[in-house]
Scaffold this motif. Structure first.
Motif, mmCIF file in Angstrom:
data_model
loop_
_atom_site.group_PDB
_atom_site.id
_atom_site.type_symbol
_atom_site.label_atom_id
_atom_site.label_comp_id
_atom_site.label_asym_id
_atom_site.label_seq_id
_atom_site.Cartn_x
_atom_site.Cartn_y
_atom_site.Cartn_z
ATOM 1 N N GLN A 67 53.306 28.996 29.729
ATOM 2 C CA GLN A 67 52.435 28.409 28.723
ATOM 3 C C GLN A 67 51.573 27.363 29.406
ATOM 4 N N MET A 68 50.279 27.540 29.336
ATOM 5 C CA MET A 68 49.341 26.653 30.010
ATOM 6 C C MET A 68 48.496 25.935 28.966
ATOM 7 N N ASN A 69 48.665 24.626 28.878
ATOM 8 C CA ASN A 69 47.917 23.801 27.933
ATOM 9 C C ASN A 69 46.986 22.856 28.681
ATOM 10 N N THR A 70 46.041 22.319 27.947
ATOM 11 C CA THR A 70 45.073 21.352 28.514
ATOM 12 C C THR A 70 44.505 21.888 29.826
ATOM 13 N N LEU A 71 44.024 23.095 29.781
ATOM 14 C CA LEU A 71 43.518 23.745 30.989
ATOM 15 C C LEU A 71 42.324 23.001 31.562
ATOM 16 N N LYS A 72 42.242 23.049 32.886
ATOM 17 C CA LYS A 72 41.157 22.411 33.624
ATOM 18 C C LYS A 72 40.437 23.460 34.469
ATOM 19 N N PRO A 73 39.179 23.229 34.792
ATOM 20 C CA PRO A 73 38.467 24.193 35.644
ATOM 21 C C PRO A 73 39.194 24.463 36.958
ATOM 22 N N GLU A 74 39.883 23.474 37.484
ATOM 23 C CA GLU A 74 40.604 23.672 38.748
ATOM 24 C C GLU A 74 41.847 24.545 38.594
ATOM 25 N N ASP A 75 42.187 24.929 37.370
ATOM 26 C CA ASP A 75 43.274 25.884 37.165
ATOM 27 C C ASP A 75 42.799 27.323 37.358
ATOM 28 N N THR A 76 41.509 27.511 37.530
ATOM 29 C CA THR A 76 40.963 28.844 37.742
ATOM 30 C C THR A 76 41.544 29.470 39.003
ATOM 31 N N ALA A 77 42.128 30.652 38.853
ATOM 32 C CA ALA A 77 42.785 31.330 39.970
ATOM 33 C C ALA A 77 43.325 32.669 39.483
ATOM 34 N N VAL A 78 43.784 33.465 40.422
ATOM 35 C CA VAL A 78 44.601 34.630 40.085
ATOM 36 C C VAL A 78 46.050 34.159 40.060
ATOM 37 N N TYR A 79 46.729 34.427 38.982
ATOM 38 C CA TYR A 79 48.113 34.003 38.804
ATOM 39 C C TYR A 79 49.039 35.191 39.047
ATOM 40 N N TYR A 80 50.050 34.954 39.876
ATOM 41 C CA TYR A 80 50.990 35.998 40.261
ATOM 42 C C TYR A 80 52.396 35.632 39.807
ATOM 43 N N CYS A 81 53.101 36.631 39.349
ATOM 44 C CA CYS A 81 54.505 36.495 39.009
ATOM 45 C C CYS A 81 55.342 36.900 40.224
#
Length: 115
Positions: A81-95
């Motif tokens: 769960q990702m809240n208060t997202l920021k532009p620097e959170d931009t990425a490919v997310y891997y499990c």
């Protein structure tokens, strides 16, 4: 072999929320050590959060207080769960799943946060 399938990525405005899911194959998901990683363009892959088989969690400093990792062993699924997202959170997310000397990765899901 364990297959991991991520979902839930997309485009979100800064300050918004997204929930990533990672569904795992196999019969012993409850024993896996699960984690979420991310890789932004031109940067190394970094660990975002992890959760042990017992439910202990750990977060990168950059996401503490904003992201929450959880797992549902009945559904063989881990969430971010990702809240208060920021532009620097931009990425490919891997499990990622770990069990003993074994290590498995999902194909990744893109998260883009606009300012």
């Amino acid at each position: 072999q364990v297959h991991l399938v991520e979902s839930g990525g997309g485009l979100q405005q800064a300050g918004g929320s997204l929930r990533l899911s990672c569904a795992a194959s196999g019969d012993i998901f409850r024993l896996y050590y699960m984690g979420w990683y991310r890789q932004a363009p031109g940067k190394q892959r970094e660990q975002v959060a992890r959760i042990s088989s017992g439910g202990d969690t750990n977060y990168a400093d950059s996401v503490k207080g904003r992201f929450t990792i959880s797992r549902d062993n009945a559904k063989d699924t881990v969430y971010l769960q990702m809240n208060t997202l920021k532009p620097e959170d931009t990425a490919v997310y891997y499990c990622n799943a770990k069990w003993g000397r074994y290590d498995w990765w999902g194909q990744g899901t893109q998260v883009t946060v606009s300012s």
